[in-house]
Enzyme design. Structure first.
Site, mmCIF file in Angstrom:
data_model
loop_
_atom_site.group_PDB
_atom_site.id
_atom_site.type_symbol
_atom_site.label_atom_id
_atom_site.label_comp_id
_atom_site.label_asym_id
_atom_site.label_seq_id
_atom_site.Cartn_x
_atom_site.Cartn_y
_atom_site.Cartn_z
ATOM 1 N N LYS A 23 39.922 79.141 14.995
ATOM 2 C CA LYS A 23 38.970 78.796 13.933
ATOM 3 C C LYS A 23 37.983 79.447 13.647
ATOM 4 O O LYS A 23 37.478 79.511 12.487
ATOM 5 C CB LYS A 23 37.965 77.734 15.152
ATOM 6 C CG LYS A 23 38.684 76.408 15.777
ATOM 7 C CD LYS A 23 37.796 75.506 16.543
ATOM 8 C CE LYS A 23 37.185 76.158 17.753
ATOM 9 N NZ LYS A 23 37.980 76.735 18.922
ATOM 10 N N ARG A 98 31.507 69.609 20.097
ATOM 11 C CA ARG A 98 32.432 69.713 21.099
ATOM 12 C C ARG A 98 32.235 68.524 22.095
ATOM 13 O O ARG A 98 33.208 68.413 22.972
ATOM 14 C CB ARG A 98 32.152 70.891 21.751
ATOM 15 C CG ARG A 98 33.169 72.095 21.689
ATOM 16 C CD ARG A 98 32.825 73.348 22.529
ATOM 17 N NE ARG A 98 33.777 74.371 22.807
ATOM 18 C CZ ARG A 98 33.766 75.470 22.150
ATOM 19 N NH1 ARG A 98 32.998 75.739 20.847
ATOM 20 N NH2 ARG A 98 34.498 76.362 22.338
ATOM 21 N N ARG A 137 43.320 89.323 22.982
ATOM 22 C CA ARG A 137 42.280 89.647 22.129
ATOM 23 C C ARG A 137 41.305 90.546 22.314
ATOM 24 O O ARG A 137 40.821 90.233 23.274
ATOM 25 C CB ARG A 137 42.117 88.358 20.984
ATOM 26 C CG ARG A 137 41.119 87.543 21.901
ATOM 27 C CD ARG A 137 40.802 86.307 21.195
ATOM 28 N NE ARG A 137 39.691 85.466 21.859
ATOM 29 C CZ ARG A 137 39.406 84.223 21.730
ATOM 30 N NH1 ARG A 137 39.915 83.759 20.415
ATOM 31 N NH2 ARG A 137 38.261 83.711 22.045
ATOM 32 N N ARG A 171 36.212 89.719 25.264
ATOM 33 C CA ARG A 171 34.842 89.123 25.447
ATOM 34 C C ARG A 171 34.964 88.694 27.103
ATOM 35 O O ARG A 171 35.985 88.648 27.584
ATOM 36 C CB ARG A 171 35.294 87.740 24.737
ATOM 37 C CG ARG A 171 33.858 87.312 23.623
ATOM 38 C CD ARG A 171 34.178 86.324 22.818
ATOM 39 N NE ARG A 171 34.472 85.029 23.536
ATOM 40 C CZ ARG A 171 34.691 83.922 22.793
ATOM 41 N NH1 ARG A 171 35.021 83.879 21.584
ATOM 42 N NH2 ARG A 171 34.865 82.966 23.333
ATOM 43 N N ARG A 182 38.285 76.582 29.980
ATOM 44 C CA ARG A 182 37.992 76.197 28.788
ATOM 45 C C ARG A 182 39.014 75.312 28.151
ATOM 46 O O ARG A 182 38.754 74.250 27.371
ATOM 47 C CB ARG A 182 37.856 77.525 27.699
ATOM 48 C CG ARG A 182 36.557 78.383 28.069
ATOM 49 C CD ARG A 182 36.663 79.750 27.743
ATOM 50 N NE ARG A 182 36.944 80.100 26.521
ATOM 51 C CZ ARG A 182 37.460 81.299 26.020
ATOM 52 N NH1 ARG A 182 37.847 82.092 26.882
ATOM 53 N NH2 ARG A 182 37.405 81.314 24.662
#
Ligand SMILES: Nc1ncnc2c1ncn2[C@@H]1O[C@H](COP(=O)(O)OP(=O)(O)O)[C@@H](O)[C@H]1O
Length: 228
Positions: A23, A98, A137, A171, A182
């Site tokens: 996203k 969300r 990532r 992160r 999540r």
């Protein structure tokens, strides 16, 4: 009166999809292509955490556990951001809404200024791929801009694609345990929005397992049509 038209309303697009669906990456591409403003509630919350605001203090532990921050906090942050002048160009919402409560709050907020959403675009991917993508990532601790994905380019592991720096950081919530929470939060609380927007006739689905530029080309077609 002659020549008086109601003012054109600025586009409002929503990107839906699980963590790691792309996203953020796609929102940044759309921002450039269409002159829109990307609003990421994840980024806004991380900024609140770094700045140590009241909302940030309340959000920190929730985010680290991979749970959703309360609707009240997120809606307040989004409402303030939407009121800033640059949003008059039109916005791409990345990570908001969300929950159904957030989706209803957004409808109300937009209706107050005579707006409504142009499209809710669902990036469709599978969970197994998400875990691999997220654990690979990293962002650059030196320039803050570069991005490196060990999954897509294993040969360049640990090196920033923008500045060549080697201080790549993950992160805080990009670890296997938090990713599982999540994804769970996504399926329980966010996936129902696919039906919510489907019922309104605003849903567009895009397969998002392929290459970034293939997906962005598809997305651009959908956005061009939805904002025409
Ligand atoms: N709209 C939202 N409602 C509740 N919590 C949110 C919302 N947006 C972001 N968050 C919080 O911020 C975290 C990171 O979100 P984000 O940056 O969008 O990453 P991702 O989509 O990869 O999970 C989420 O796990 C959640 O704790």
């Amino acid at each position: 009166m002659d020549g008086m038209k109601s003012p054109a309303t600025a586009p409002v697009l929503i990107l839906l999809g699980p963590p790691g669906a792309g996203k953020g990456t796609q929102a940044r591409i759309l921002e450039e292509k269409f002159g829109l403003v990307q609003l990421s509630t994840g980024d806004l919350l991380r900024a609140a955490v770094s700045a140590g605001t009241e909302a940030g203090k309340r959000a920190k532990a929730v985010m680290e556990a991979g749970d959703l921050v309360s609707d009240e906090i997120v809606i307040a942050i989004l409402r303030d951001r939407l009121a800033e002048p640059d949003c008059a160009k039109g916005v791409i919402l990345d990570g908001f809404p969300r929950t159904t409560v957030q989706a209803e709050a957004l409808d109300t907020l937009l209706a107050e200024s005579g707006q409504q959403i142009n499209a809710a675009i669902s990036l469709e991917v599978d969970d197994a791929e998400m875990v691999t993508r997220i654990s690979g990532r990293f962002t650059c601790g030196t320039c803050g801009e570069g991005y490196h994905d060990t999954f897509k380019a294993p040969e360049k592991a640990g090196v920033c694609d923008k500045c060549g720096g080697t201080e790549m950081k993950r992160r805080a919530d990009d670890n296997a345990e938090t990713v599982a929470s999540r994804l769970e939060a996504y399926h329980a609380q966010t996936a129902p929005l696919i039906t919510y927007y489907g019922d309104k006739g605003a849903l567009q689905r895009i397969p998002a397992m392929g290459a970034i530029d293939e997906i962005s080309a598809e997305l651009a077609k959908v956005v061009a049509k939805a904002t025409a």
